[in-house]
Design a protein around this motif. Structure first.
Motif, short mmCIF file in Angstrom:
data_model
loop_
_atom_site.label_atom_id
_atom_site.label_comp_id
_atom_site.label_asym_id
_atom_site.label_seq_id
_atom_site.Cartn_x
_atom_site.Cartn_y
_atom_site.Cartn_z
N LEU A 171 0.84 -1.20 0.00
CA LEU A 171 0.00 0.00 0.00
C LEU A 171 0.88 1.25 0.00
O LEU A 171 2.09 1.17 0.18
N ASN A 172 0.24 2.37 -0.25
CA ASN A 172 0.95 3.64 -0.29
C ASN A 172 0.54 4.47 0.91
O ASN A 172 -0.56 5.00 0.95
N SER A 173 1.43 4.57 1.89
CA SER A 173 1.12 5.33 3.09
C SER A 173 2.00 6.57 3.22
O SER A 173 1.91 7.29 4.22
N GLY A 174 2.87 6.79 2.23
CA GLY A 174 3.82 7.89 2.37
C GLY A 174 5.00 7.52 3.23
O GLY A 174 5.92 8.31 3.41
N GLN A 175 4.98 6.30 3.77
CA GLN A 175 6.11 5.77 4.52
C GLN A 175 7.05 5.07 3.56
O GLN A 175 6.77 4.87 2.39
N ASP A 176 8.16 4.63 4.07
CA ASP A 176 9.16 3.93 3.26
C ASP A 176 9.66 2.77 4.12
O ASP A 176 10.59 2.92 4.89
N GLY A 177 8.97 1.63 4.02
CA GLY A 177 9.38 0.51 4.85
C GLY A 177 8.32 -0.56 4.93
O GLY A 177 7.40 -0.61 4.12
N GLY A 178 8.46 -1.42 5.94
CA GLY A 178 7.54 -2.54 6.07
C GLY A 178 7.34 -2.91 7.52
O GLY A 178 7.86 -2.27 8.43
N GLY A 179 6.57 -3.98 7.73
CA GLY A 179 6.28 -4.43 9.08
C GLY A 179 5.90 -5.89 9.10
O GLY A 179 5.43 -6.46 8.11
N SER A 180 6.14 -6.53 10.25
CA SER A 180 5.72 -7.90 10.52
C SER A 180 5.44 -7.98 12.01
O SER A 180 5.92 -7.15 12.78
N ALA A 181 4.67 -8.98 12.44
CA ALA A 181 4.27 -9.07 13.84
C ALA A 181 4.26 -10.51 14.29
O ALA A 181 3.83 -11.40 13.53
N ASN A 182 4.69 -10.75 15.53
CA ASN A 182 4.77 -12.13 16.02
C ASN A 182 3.39 -12.78 16.14
O ASN A 182 3.28 -14.01 16.10
N LYS A 183 2.33 -11.98 16.29
CA LYS A 183 0.99 -12.55 16.41
C LYS A 183 0.35 -12.84 15.05
O LYS A 183 -0.72 -13.44 14.99
N LEU A 184 1.02 -12.42 13.98
CA LEU A 184 0.50 -12.65 12.63
C LEU A 184 1.62 -13.27 11.77
O LEU A 184 2.07 -12.68 10.79
N PRO A 185 2.08 -14.47 12.12
CA PRO A 185 3.21 -15.06 11.39
C PRO A 185 2.91 -15.24 9.92
O PRO A 185 1.83 -15.69 9.55
N GLY A 186 3.87 -14.86 9.10
CA GLY A 186 3.73 -14.99 7.65
C GLY A 186 3.29 -13.74 6.94
O GLY A 186 3.43 -13.62 5.72
N LEU A 187 2.73 -12.78 7.68
CA LEU A 187 2.22 -11.55 7.07
C LEU A 187 3.32 -10.50 6.97
O LEU A 187 4.02 -10.22 7.95
N VAL A 188 3.47 -9.91 5.79
CA VAL A 188 4.39 -8.80 5.56
C VAL A 188 3.58 -7.63 5.01
O VAL A 188 2.85 -7.79 4.03
N VAL A 189 3.70 -6.48 5.65
CA VAL A 189 3.08 -5.25 5.16
C VAL A 189 4.19 -4.35 4.66
O VAL A 189 5.20 -4.17 5.35
N MET A 190 4.03 -3.80 3.46
CA MET A 190 5.08 -2.91 2.94
C MET A 190 4.47 -1.69 2.27
O MET A 190 3.41 -1.76 1.64
N SER A 191 5.15 -0.57 2.46
CA SER A 191 4.79 0.68 1.82
C SER A 191 6.01 1.13 1.02
O SER A 191 6.95 1.72 1.57
N PRO A 192 6.05 0.82 -0.29
CA PRO A 192 7.25 1.12 -1.08
C PRO A 192 7.51 2.61 -1.18
O PRO A 192 6.60 3.42 -1.38
#
Length: 288
Positions: A121-142
């Motif tokens: 997605l486009n959030s105006g950020q530059d990076g990503g995220g992952s969380a121990n409670k949601l294994p396998g999920l990667v969120v990225m804002s290019p």
């Protein structure tokens, strides 16, 4: 550096499958599907049986994160995306996976195993995220400057975070709880947020995931991260070692391997750590 080793990660994910389902996968080829089935018990939405899904700011994963306040700094400000933008994101993500395999096929296999869902997605950020409670999920804002290598680095970065979450679930790395580790007395220098101190477990995660990113740039023949993080990684390792007693024996093994490597920055050792059987660490349950 057992945290990077494909055999060690496969063996550990097999142990997680056993812990959650009571059964071990039948062999290395069956580990990815078994892992996806097992982690589906830990998440609000199941992982698909093969490869990864890609969704966007209006998808179910983004909606869940928004409702639960997860990755709020990324998901919250996301703006609507159009068809051509999504096609470009899809292309870049798929090219990034191939790029990782081209750099190191076993590192690519780790990403294939550990990343099950990608939200772009486009959030105006530059990076990503992952969380121990949601294994396998990667969120990225290019970021605007991102090309295939940056997408690849984000997938490896967040995928290896998931790998650490899995390793820690099976064999804890710290003898203090996450809540305890948030206290000021357990803070340590970050290898990435240079000069800043973070909770010990967060500092450890940041240092660990810096290693494969430095390695990827080394293989590509670029050295920005090697130059940026070389000294800060050594400083972070030295600081974390002053709190070595807060790591379990398993955590100490991982810490020591990373800290020893930081003194040399010998990237041939990283390649060997990813693929070498000597880094598997435990008697394997499944052949990798």
């Amino acid at each position: 550096m057992h945290f990077l080793n494909i055999g060690h990660v496969y063996e550990t994910t097999a142990r997680l499958v056993h812990a959650l389902t009571g059964e071990y996968p039948g062999g290395a080829d069956s580990v990815p599907a078994a892992f996806r089935g097992a982690i589906s018990q830990l998440r609000p939405m199941p992982a698909e049986a093969e490869r990864f899904t890609i969704s966007y700011e209006d998808g179910a994963w983004a909606e869940h994160c928004r409702e639960e306040g997860i990755f709020a700094h990324i998901v919250g400000p996301a703006t609507p995306s159009d068809g051509p933008t999504r096609e470009d994101w899809d292309s870049k993500v798929n090219q990034a996976v191939q790029h990782i395999h081209d750099l190191n096929s076993d590192l690519g296999s780790l990403v294939d195993l550990l990343v099950t869902d990608v939200v772009v997605l486009n959030s105006g950020q530059d990076g990503g995220g992952s969380a121990n409670k949601l294994p396998g999920l990667v969120v990225m804002s290019p970021g605007d400057h991102w090309d295939v290598p940056e997408y690849a680095e984000c997938l490896v970065h967040e995928g290896l975070h998931t790998g650490l979450f899995v390793l820690d679930m099976v064999e804890p790395m710290f003898n203090l709880s996450a809540r305890e580790l948030e206290k000021d007395e357990y803070r340590a220098l970050s290898a990435v947020k240079i000069g800043q101190k973070r909770p010990l477990h967060a500092a450890f995660h940041a240092a660990v995931v810096a290693v494969p990113l430095m390695y990827m740039q080394h293989v590509r023949g670029t050295g920005d991260l090697v130059e940026k993080y070389g000294a800060s990684l050594r400083d972070a390792c030295a600081d974390m070692r002053t709190q070595r007693e807060h790591f379990t024996p398993y955590g100490q093994m991982l810490l020591d391997g990373m800290c020893d490597w930081a003194e040399t920055l010998d990237f041939t050792l990283v390649a060997r750590a990813i693929s070498g059987p000597e880094y598997a660490g435990h008697k394997p349950t499944v052949a990798a």
